[in-house]
Design an enzyme around this catalytic site. Structure first.
Site, mmCIF file in Angstrom:
data_model
loop_
_atom_site.group_PDB
_atom_site.id
_atom_site.type_symbol
_atom_site.label_atom_id
_atom_site.label_comp_id
_atom_site.label_asym_id
_atom_site.label_seq_id
_atom_site.Cartn_x
_atom_site.Cartn_y
_atom_site.Cartn_z
ATOM 1 N N THR A 162 17.311 37.629 18.014
ATOM 2 C CA THR A 162 15.986 37.363 18.573
ATOM 3 C C THR A 162 16.095 37.773 20.034
ATOM 4 O O THR A 162 17.173 37.625 20.640
ATOM 5 C CB THR A 162 15.579 35.877 18.463
ATOM 6 O OG1 THR A 162 16.553 35.085 19.154
ATOM 7 C CG2 THR A 162 15.509 35.408 17.009
ATOM 8 N N HIS A 163 15.039 38.304 20.586
ATOM 9 C CA HIS A 163 15.055 38.836 21.965
ATOM 10 C C HIS A 163 16.160 39.864 22.153
ATOM 11 O O HIS A 163 16.662 40.035 23.263
ATOM 12 C CB HIS A 163 15.225 37.709 22.995
ATOM 13 C CG HIS A 163 14.345 36.523 22.758
ATOM 14 N ND1 HIS A 163 13.076 36.421 23.278
ATOM 15 C CD2 HIS A 163 14.543 35.399 22.015
ATOM 16 C CE1 HIS A 163 12.537 35.274 22.890
ATOM 17 N NE2 HIS A 163 13.393 34.639 22.113
ATOM 18 N N SER A 284 22.573 69.008 19.438
ATOM 19 C CA SER A 284 21.990 69.364 20.722
ATOM 20 C C SER A 284 22.360 70.805 21.028
ATOM 21 O O SER A 284 23.435 71.265 20.658
ATOM 22 C CB SER A 284 22.532 68.435 21.805
ATOM 23 O OG SER A 284 22.468 69.064 23.067
ATOM 24 N N LYS A 290 26.826 65.969 20.184
ATOM 25 C CA LYS A 290 25.692 65.140 19.796
ATOM 26 C C LYS A 290 25.341 65.208 18.321
ATOM 27 O O LYS A 290 25.401 66.261 17.693
ATOM 28 C CB LYS A 290 24.438 65.540 20.598
ATOM 29 C CG LYS A 290 24.502 65.188 22.061
ATOM 30 C CD LYS A 290 24.617 63.698 22.320
ATOM 31 C CE LYS A 290 23.326 62.963 22.126
ATOM 32 N NZ LYS A 290 22.303 63.335 23.098
ATOM 33 N N ASN A 292 22.033 63.536 16.586
ATOM 34 C CA ASN A 292 20.858 62.721 16.933
ATOM 35 C C ASN A 292 20.062 62.297 15.695
ATOM 36 O O ASN A 292 19.847 63.104 14.795
ATOM 37 C CB ASN A 292 19.941 63.511 17.861
ATOM 38 C CG ASN A 292 20.622 63.875 19.164
ATOM 39 O OD1 ASN A 292 21.422 63.104 19.687
ATOM 40 N ND2 ASN A 292 20.312 65.057 19.676
ATOM 41 N N GLU A 297 13.484 59.121 14.983
ATOM 42 C CA GLU A 297 12.735 59.232 16.239
ATOM 43 C C GLU A 297 11.364 59.857 16.013
ATOM 44 O O GLU A 297 10.354 59.399 16.549
ATOM 45 C CB GLU A 297 13.519 60.077 17.249
ATOM 46 C CG GLU A 297 14.791 59.403 17.738
ATOM 47 C CD GLU A 297 15.674 60.369 18.523
ATOM 48 O OE1 GLU A 297 15.160 61.054 19.417
ATOM 49 O OE2 GLU A 297 16.870 60.443 18.223
ATOM 50 N N LYS A 332 -12.596 64.461 8.407
ATOM 51 C CA LYS A 332 -11.606 65.067 7.516
ATOM 52 C C LYS A 332 -10.247 65.308 8.148
ATOM 53 O O LYS A 332 -9.215 64.956 7.569
ATOM 54 C CB LYS A 332 -12.162 66.371 6.932
ATOM 55 C CG LYS A 332 -13.191 66.071 5.877
ATOM 56 C CD LYS A 332 -14.035 67.234 5.517
ATOM 57 C CE LYS A 332 -15.350 66.736 4.955
ATOM 58 N NZ LYS A 332 -16.166 65.959 5.918
#
Ligand code: ARG
Length: 467
Positions: A162-163, A284, A290, A292, A297, A332
């Protein structure tokens, strides 16, 4: 379907003394996007024509000609050979014109007792209904994929937050089942929306109904509608069913975006709870290391456009006087894009969930780092007779000492524990194991593995029943 657009052929009417400018033509035309409605337009026209001949309004020969012409048109469209004309404004006029080219006067009789206003409202309802049916199937696939993943992790312990602070131990399956519930309500909402979508506008004609002896129920039955729209003005003008669809879609994307956010966080090496199969990730162009979580996302990002479409439709409808106004032509693109986005997103998510691998060790050590068992220690004291508020305070003191020493509650000796409360006995250590904590929450909706197994079976049953 590859669509070709050409400029030629005359417009609709002898009523006008000068042609509209090219700019106005382009501005008012919808064929660029509404050609997608063609299969529904043809389906609606065939049902209308069938009723017209059954009622003796057109001849059996006319009906046969219309069926023949429409069959050819559909295959021209499917083969990418249909020539869509900008001058013919929209999907309806394009198809009708081609029908007349192919079958002569029967084509000109098709529009008897009908207007483009009730025609387009019908097409849109058929389109939304079909999108809902696709979405219901995909929501089911996604829920089943989540259930499969959950089933492998009924005993995998992770921190519940929580938080964004470690709160209490839960199981990974329990976390997945939270999304199963969300997507289950999304399916309920879509199914409920479908009831209001599935009513027939045809017969409303332009706005007031028609002077021909039509049989609306017959058309409704042919098209699989549950009922007819009971007021002709309302039938041609309101798009509340499309707004409802977009609202239900926005909630689906909201849930998808929450899940996406978690997947992104969990895949960050800083957290490292999961990995997502390479086929759903990208690299990347500059940083060779990387990987990703682009799909998650992007889905999070696409929530914005779906929310935007909902607001667009609400704003489009707001303040429109009865009955049909051309404003409605603007329904539409937002609608199509909403359905496309939802369908692609759900399809890819159902697939991607199967490509999630869980790093149980990382989850476990994160659970051990945040005093996730503190509530259990307090509950332990309550069960020994201490009022909950006093137990809370005693455990807070214990946590404070552990924070200073950088150790877990279970690292304290019995003697040390007893300084916080004389009620603590040797059995406390059992209460402080992560397994003990989750197993103790053994009621409907709780995180105990026993309950999770029951919950998985329950939802599998619902999915099988189509709910
Ligand atoms: N293309 C129009 C639309 O999408 C069809 C209805 C046009 N009706 C009219 N009276 N201009 O709404």
């Amino acid at each position: 379907m590859t669509a070709q657009f050409s400029k030629k052929s005359e417009a609709w009417s002898a009523r006008f003394s000068e042609p509209v400018s090219d700019l106005v033509k382009r501005y008012t035309a919808s064929v660029f996007f509404d050609h997608r409605l063609a299969p529904f337009d043809i389906q609606g026209s065939l049902a209308h024509a069938e009723m017209l001949q059954a009622q003796g309004i057109i001849s059996a020969q006319d009906y046969a000609d219309i069926v023949r012409g429409m069959t050819q048109i559909q295959s021209e469209i499917d083969g990418g050979k249909f020539e869509w004309l900008l001058d013919l404004e929209d999907v309806h006029l394009n198809i009708e014109k081609r029908l007349t080219e192919l079958v002569g006067d029967a084509g000109k009789r098709l529009h008897t007792g009908r207007s483009r206003n009730d025609q387009v409202a019908t097409d849109i309802r058929l389109y939304v209904r079909s999108a809902i049916d696709d979405i219901l199937g995909l929501l089911k696939d996604l829920r089943l994929a989540l259930l499969d993943l959950a089933e492998q992790h009924v005993d995998t312990i992770m921190p519940g937050f929580t938080h964004m602070q470690v709160a209490q131990p839960i199981t990974f399956a329990h976390h997945m089942l939270a999304y199963v519930e969300m997507f289950g309500r999304d399916a309920e909402r879509m199914a409920d929306t479908r009831k209001r979508v599935n009513r027939l506008p045809l017969g409303a004609a332009a706005l007031a109904g028609t002077t021909f002896p039509i049989d609306r129920l017959r058309v409704a039955k042919t098209l699989g509608f549950d009922d007819v729209c009971h007021n002709s003005l309302d039938a041609v003008s309101d798009r509340d069913f499309a707004i409802e669809f977009c609202a239900a879609a926005a909630l689906i994307m909201t849930h998808v975006s929450r899940m996406s956010e978690e997947l992104v966080l969990w895949m960050s090496p800083r957290i490292g709870f999961i990995d997502i199969a390479d086929r759903f990730c990208t690299g990347s162009s500059i940083m060779p290391q990387k990987k990703n979580p682009d799909v998650a996302e992007l889905a999070r990002g696409k929530t914005g456009r779906v929310n935007g479409h909902l607001v667009a439709l609400l704003t489009l409808m707001k303040g429109q006087p009865l009955a049909y106004n051309k404003d409605n032509q603007e329904d539409k693109e937002p609608l199509f894009d909403t359905a496309d986005t939802i369908i692609d997103t759900l399809r890819i998510f159902a697939d991607m969930v199967g490509g999630i691998s869980v790093k149980a060790d990382a989850m476990r050590s994160a659970t051990l780092q945040g005093y996730a068992t503190a509530t259990d220690l307090a509950d332990y004291l309550v069960k020994k007779g201490l009022p909950f508020r006093d137990a809370h305070e005693a455990v807070a003191h214990a946590v404070r000492v552990c924070v200073d020493r950088n150790c877990d509650l279970s690292d304290l000796t019995l003697d040390e524990m007893q300084q916080f409360s004389s009620l603590i006995e040797a059995d406390v250590f059992q209460a402080l194991t992560l397994e003990g904590c989750v197993a103790a929450r053994d009621h409907v909706g709780g995180t105990a593995p026993r309950q999770i197994r029951l919950a998985i079976a329950r939802v599998r049953g619902l999915c099988e029943e189509g709910r």
